[in-house]
Scaffold this active site. Structure first.
Site, PDB file in Angstrom:
ATOM      1  CE1 TYR A  76      -4.305   0.590  -0.340  1.00  0.00           C
ATOM      2  CE2 TYR A  76      -4.415  -1.414   0.986  1.00  0.00           C
ATOM      3  CZ  TYR A  76      -5.011  -0.487   0.138  1.00  0.00           C
ATOM      4  OH  TYR A  76      -6.311  -0.655  -0.228  1.00  0.00           O
ATOM      5  CD  GLU A  78      -4.915   5.066   0.432  1.00  0.00           C
ATOM      6  OE1 GLU A  78      -5.235   6.085   1.053  1.00  0.00           O
ATOM      7  OE2 GLU A  78      -5.576   4.026   0.442  1.00  0.00           O
ATOM      8  CG  ASP A 253      -8.566  11.636 -22.928  1.00  0.00           C
ATOM      9  OD1 ASP A 253      -7.573  10.925 -23.165  1.00  0.00           O
ATOM     10  OD2 ASP A 253      -9.657  11.179 -22.520  1.00  0.00           O
ATOM     11  CB  THR A 282      -4.963   4.839 -21.513  1.00  0.00           C
ATOM     12  OG1 THR A 282      -4.916   5.009 -22.930  1.00  0.00           O
ATOM     13  CG2 THR A 282      -6.366   5.093 -21.007  1.00  0.00           C
ATOM     14  CE  LYS A 285      -7.768   3.654 -25.163  1.00  0.00           C
ATOM     15  NZ  LYS A 285      -7.850   4.390 -23.892  1.00  0.00           N
ATOM     16  NE  ARG A 291      -6.414  -3.479 -20.053  1.00  0.00           N
ATOM     17  CZ  ARG A 291      -6.938  -2.985 -21.179  1.00  0.00           C
ATOM     18  NH1 ARG A 291      -7.761  -1.964 -21.143  1.00  0.00           N
ATOM     19  NH2 ARG A 291      -6.669  -3.536 -22.349  1.00  0.00           N
TER      20      ARG A 291
HETATM   21  N1  DSN Z   1     -12.438   2.119 -24.503  1.00  0.00           N
HETATM   22  C1  DSN Z   1     -11.528   3.021 -25.136  1.00  0.00           C
HETATM   23  C2  DSN Z   1     -11.613   2.944 -26.609  1.00  0.00           C
HETATM   24  O1  DSN Z   1     -11.907   1.868 -27.107  1.00  0.00           O
HETATM   25  O2  DSN Z   1     -11.373   3.918 -27.299  1.00  0.00           O
HETATM   26  C3  DSN Z   1     -11.694   4.385 -24.677  1.00  0.00           C
HETATM   27  O3  DSN Z   1     -11.824   4.396 -23.308  1.00  0.00           O
END
Ligand code: DSN
Length: 489
Positions: A76, A78, A253, A282, A285, A291
């Site tokens: 942990y 935090e 974003d 994120t 991607k 993730r």
């Molecule tokens: N789920 C993602 C996407 O497929 O673009 C976005 O959060």
């Protein structure tokens, strides 16, 4: 060892030792819960055997995946580096510092916060940082308090009302925006008074002048730029100008295109970091990491962003922060830059392959990693097209097109993306064959009719053998571009 894949990003190539380490790990899991070991093996088999065109997915390197499977998960922590609510966080401090250092240096950001567990968490952290900076801090000064616990009940109610009165302007869902950009089903739509900006009805491209006009009328606290399904680049210098004209915070974003920023495909006005106050992403991607999420910010917002945990986040996932550090280190290499450029070349080749076979694309093409195919020309809904393609071994997701007549469930499009196949080493000529396969499947697929004799929105028929012959075509490509070559599981 030469696997014939020198152009793959680092970490994809495995050694025999790593392969036997994974075999040993899976045997250990098998001894405890065989169904989980089997599902893990099956997922690898499925990922190896399908053409993954989901624009938001990728294949992380084995070092990134391996980094997540350790005892760092058991701690942990935090709080922030050097300022934790638990004892014994010295190693987590190292992990978080290294990940943040890579994020700052890779993206040229003044500040990086690597704790968010997902993109939604990153956006929530950013929204509350902006609200803290622009609403809470001035209110505390006004009420002569150091923090909210010192506020009288009346002052607290006033502050709560001010939080609830803020405005946010984000891209509409059917133009390619994301749920977290202020839509009512998401908490962002409940936190803010929200308006959406769309795209030009003719060109389907962002109309900056219309957006400037809308911003001047609506006067939002926050303008959110960024997208999940817009197949074009954004001029963030222009977005900055629009935000400045109305005194708004510019939040970007970049979850979808962070890999293209890291890989120096998007530079200058196309790189959001120098122009935005706060940038979220994120990490799994186009960035090819674990993730998770992260937030970049100017120094002005650093202290507010740091409050993410415990304000909206649970304890940081130290094992995932470690994997972010490894992925960000990979993204700082020339090989990753080469990868990012090939992602875009492949998307362009896919778009050209579809266009020359009569496909209709939202905006007429792409200049990022996304191709949005309008399937109404094939007489299908997005749902039918997605399902028919899946039957044929091509994994996509249905997606709205601007002003979609079929709504958000059935939709009129399928979204295609090239980050994952590019990680496998797919080339532009492979993408042309993928375009041919998609066109052949959708051309031969027919919607079934309703009782009234009209085309339905969900069901479809395909000629016998089409699925299996397309799967064979896919298998030929996939065999040439193996996933995790050398990983023998
Ligand atoms: N789920 C993602 C996407 O497929 O673009 C976005 O959060």
């Amino acid at each position: 060892m030469d696997w014939g894949h020198r152009r793959l990003p680092p970490g994809v190539i495995v050694t025999e030792q790593l392969s036997s380490a994974y075999q040993t790990l899976l045997s250990a899991i098998e001894a405890v819960e065989p169904r989980i070991a089997q599902a893990t093996r099956d997922e690898l088999t499925d990922q190896r055997a399908s053409l993954k065109l989901i624009a938001s997915e990728n294949y992380a390197s084995l070092p990134v995946l391996a980094t997540m499977g350790t005892w760092l998960s058991d701690k942990y922590a935090e709080g922030t580096v050097g300022h934790r609510f638990y004892a014994g966080c010295q190693n987590v401090d190292v992990v978080e510092s290294v990940a943040a250092e890579h994020a700052r240096e890779l993206f040229g950001a003044e500040y990086a916060y690597v704790q968010p567990h997902s993109g939604i968490d990153a956006n929530l952290t950013a929204y509350w940082a902006i609200l803290a900076h622009h609403v809470e801090t001035p209110a505390l000064a006004e009420f002569g308090a150091k923090n909210v616990s010192e506020l009288s009940e009346a002052d607290w109610e006033t502050l709560r009302a001010r939080f609830g009165n803020q405005r946010l302007l984000g891209m509409s869902l059917d133009a390619g925006g994301h749920l977290t950009h202020g839509f009512r089903p998401n908490v962002s739509g409940k936190m803010f008074h929200q308006r959406s900006y769309g795209t030009d009805p003719e060109t389907q491209l962002l109309d900056y002048d219309a957006l400037a006009k809308q911003a001047a009328e609506f006067k939002p606290l926050v303008i959110v730029a960024g997208y999940s399904a817009y197949p074009r680049r954004v001029n963030f210098a222009r977005m900055r100008e629009i935000a400045d004209q109305v005194g708004a915070v510019l939040m970007v974003d970049m979850a979808h295109f962070a890999g293209l920023v890291a890989g120096k495909v998007f530079q200058g006005e196309e790189n959001p970091v120098p122009w935005a106050d706060v940038v979220t992403t994120t990490t799994h991607k186009s960035l090819r990491g674990p993730r998770g999420g992260l937030v970049l910010a100017t120094k002005d917002y650093a202290a507010d962003v740091d409050r993410g945990c415990p304000m909206v986040l649970g304890g940081p996932l130290s094992h995932v922060m470690a994997a972010k550090a490894v992925a960000l280190a990979e993204a700082r290499t020339e090989a990753f830059q080469d990868y990012a450029h090939r992602v875009v070349d492949n998307a362009r080749a896919l778009a050209e392959g579809l266009l020359k076979r009569g496909g209709k694309l939202v905006t007429g093409g792409t200049d990022n990693h996304i191709v949005l195919l309008d399937v109404t020309g094939f007489g299908l809904t997005g749902r039918q097209a997605e399902s028919a393609l899946l039957d044929a071994g091509i994994v996509t997701n249905r997606n709205s097109v601007p002003n979609d007549p079929n709504g958000a469930w059935y939709t009129s499009g399928v979204r295609l993306g090239t980050p994952a196949l590019t990680s496998r080493g797919f080339t532009t000529s492979d993408m042309d064959e993928v375009a041919a396969m998609i066109t052949d499947v959708l051309t031969a697929t027919e919607p079934t009719t309703t009782k009234e004799g009209k085309p339905g929105k969900a069901k479809y028929t395909m000629p016998e053998n089409l699925a299996s012959t397309t799967q064979d075509r896919a298998a030929k490509l996939l065999e040439m571009r193996p996933l995790y070559p050398g990983l023998d599981l």
